[in-house]
Design an enzyme around this catalytic site. Structure first.
Site, PDB file in Angstrom:
ATOM      1  N   LYS A   4       0.858  -1.178   0.000  1.00 21.20           N
ATOM      2  CA  LYS A   4       0.000   0.000   0.000  1.00 21.20           C
ATOM      3  C   LYS A   4       0.898   1.234   0.000  1.00 21.20           C
ATOM      4  CE  LYS A   4      -3.617   2.394   2.499  1.00 21.20           C
ATOM      5  NZ  LYS A   4      -4.664   2.291   3.522  1.00 21.20           N
TER       6      LYS A   4
ATOM      7  N   ARG B  81     -10.889   9.834   1.779  1.00 17.65           N
ATOM      8  CA  ARG B  81     -10.748  10.510   3.074  1.00 17.65           C
ATOM      9  C   ARG B  81     -11.845  11.536   3.266  1.00 17.65           C
ATOM     10  NH1 ARG B  81      -4.142  11.065   2.683  1.00 17.65           N
ATOM     11  NH2 ARG B  81      -3.699   8.822   2.845  1.00 17.65           N
TER      12      ARG B  81
ATOM     13  N   LYS C 242       1.365  10.026   5.514  1.00 15.26           N
ATOM     14  CA  LYS C 242       1.434   8.621   5.946  1.00 15.26           C
ATOM     15  C   LYS C 242       2.710   7.937   5.468  1.00 15.26           C
ATOM     16  CE  LYS C 242      -3.569   8.069   6.563  1.00 15.26           C
ATOM     17  NZ  LYS C 242      -4.719   7.123   6.463  1.00 15.26           N
TER      18      LYS C 242
ATOM     19  N   GLU D 205       7.446  -6.680   1.169  1.00 13.37           N
ATOM     20  CA  GLU D 205       6.220  -6.633   1.988  1.00 13.37           C
ATOM     21  C   GLU D 205       5.326  -7.843   1.726  1.00 13.37           C
ATOM     22  OE1 GLU D 205       5.225  -4.842   4.385  1.00 13.37           O
ATOM     23  OE2 GLU D 205       6.238  -2.910   4.327  1.00 13.37           O
TER      24      GLU D 205
ATOM     25  N   LYS E  70      -2.171  -1.478  -3.864  1.00  7.63           N
ATOM     26  CA  LYS E  70      -3.035  -0.312  -3.786  1.00  7.63           C
ATOM     27  C   LYS E  70      -2.199   0.961  -3.866  1.00  7.63           C
ATOM     28  CE  LYS E  70      -6.075   1.923  -0.541  1.00  7.63           C
ATOM     29  NZ  LYS E  70      -6.557   1.952   0.808  1.00  7.63           N
TER      30      LYS E  70
ATOM     31  N   SER F 176     -10.209   5.492  -4.779  1.00  4.89           N
ATOM     32  CA  SER F 176     -11.164   6.596  -4.951  1.00  4.89           C
ATOM     33  C   SER F 176     -10.705   7.646  -5.958  1.00  4.89           C
ATOM     34  CB  SER F 176     -11.431   7.249  -3.593  1.00  4.89           C
ATOM     35  OG  SER F 176     -10.230   7.731  -3.012  1.00  4.89           O
TER      36      SER F 176
ATOM     37  N   TYR G 211     -15.031   0.900  -6.894  1.00  5.41           N
ATOM     38  CA  TYR G 211     -16.301   1.616  -6.729  1.00  5.41           C
ATOM     39  C   TYR G 211     -17.157   1.502  -7.990  1.00  5.41           C
ATOM     40  CZ  TYR G 211     -13.502   3.353  -2.910  1.00  5.41           C
ATOM     41  OH  TYR G 211     -12.705   3.399  -1.796  1.00  5.41           O
TER      42      TYR G 211
END
Ligand code: PBG
Length: 327
Positions: free
Chosen positions: A197, A207, A219, A235, A250, A276, A315
């Site tokens: 991610k 968000r 982040k 990872e 992602k 998004s 979505y």
């Protein structure tokens, strides 16, 4: 007379020939539908930066889940909008057995038990800071956060979640959650690891939807640097060792190379999160009449399959399911 031995266009000549040699297929089975739930009754709020995406109160949420299940979509990923007064730095609300997610999962399992329910494991919707972990002196604590994530995963399993999906990028959380689930007897609760991610600007509209934007900093101390590819394999390798059932990349569209590398690395199911911001860009282009939305959506999602994704969290799932059923 032409001496061309190979004429690749021969196999593109008719619709029928083209469909015979089509390499990748997007089907409704590939789709996971992310949806937003909130407190209240009879509420359906459109998210401004995500046209045709809504936050639902539980009653209307259940109707929506029934609708998408009837369209053939097998699974949903659930995201909650948590009320401000329930947020605290340690994310206590996240493992409240009567919390919004826990109640929602139980309600889905009571009404539409066949659908696969995936819940998100991370503190950001529960934190006044909007960070995925506990904050101390401006830092995001790892091991203390993992302890809370474990409690959260257990409470989701208890509520009936089929799969928990840690999206927080803390180190060691997959192993800690797997061990705790097994110890408590939840051996059949799966883990979809958000393994790779990235710290991405494509999460902005999400968000907005959850009112979870970071209140300070960014982040980058836990999510990955978008300049890195090999690190994604590091990872993924760790998450597989720790017991992940599926791994996710992602965002998706700017990371098709990562999807391919992960696909070549593992035989576990690979999931791509069409996030998004990717959704918002296509919707905006379409609203302006600059692109043909239906075609661009199919092309975009098929590119993720071609890159090697088995499943796509998107979505667009509902409208694509509708589109595919009309063809
Ligand atoms: C948070 C989380 C985020 C998304 C899914 N889970 C946002 C973030 O990491 O800040 C983003 C999804 C999207 O943009 O569609 N743990």
């Amino acid at each position: 007379m032409s001496l061309l031995l190979y004429r690749p266009r021969r196999l593109r000549r008719t619709e029928s020939l083209r469909s015979m040699v089509q390499e990748n297929h997007l089907t409704v089975n590939d789709l996971i539908y992310p949806i937003f739930v909130m407190e209240g009754k009879n509420i359906k709020q459109e998210i401004p930066s995500m046209p045709n995406c809504y936050r639902y109160s539980l009653d209307l949420f259940l109707k929506e889940v029934q609708e998408i299940y009837d369209l053939g979509i097998n699974s949903i990923a659930l995201f909650p909008l948590i009320e401000q007064e329930k947020k605290d730095n340690k994310g206590k609300e996240s493992y409240n057995p009567e919390g919004l997610v826990q109640r929602t999962v139980r309600a889905i399992k009571a009404e539409i038990p066949q659908i696969t329910v995936i819940t998100d494991i991370a503190l950001d919707p529960y934190s006044p800071y909007g960070h995925d972990g506990i904050v101390k002196d401006g830092e995001i604590l790892n091991d203390e956060t993992v302890e809370v994530l474990v409690k959260m995963a257990l409470s989701h399993a208890e509520a009936g979640a089929d799969i928990v999906a840690p999206s927080d990028m803390m180190d060691g959380r997959i192993g800690a959650i797997r061990q705790a689930l097994d110890k408590e007897g939840w051996i059949n609760t799966g883990i979809l690891a958000y393994s790779a991610k990235y710290a991405s600007a494509y999460y902005g509209p999400f968000r907005d939807a959850l009112e979870s934007a970071p209140q300070f900093g960014d982040k980058k101390t836990y999510q990955m640097d978008y300049a890195n590819g090999k690190e994604a394999i590091k990872e993924v390798a760790l998450d597989i060792k720790e017991g992940a059932d599926m791994v996710m990349i992602k965002p998706a569209l700017a990371y098709l190379d990562i999807i391919r590398r992960v696909r070549d690395y593992t035989n576990l199911p690979v999931v791509a999160y069409n996030v998004s911001g990717e959704y918002a860009m296509i919707k905006a282009g379409s609203q302006r009449g600059w692109i043909d939305e239906d075609k661009v959506v199919l092309e975009t999602l098929t590119s993720m399959k071609r890159a090697g994704a088995d499943l796509i969290l998107t979505y667009f799932a509902k409208q694509v399911a509708q589109q595919l059923s009309q063809n």
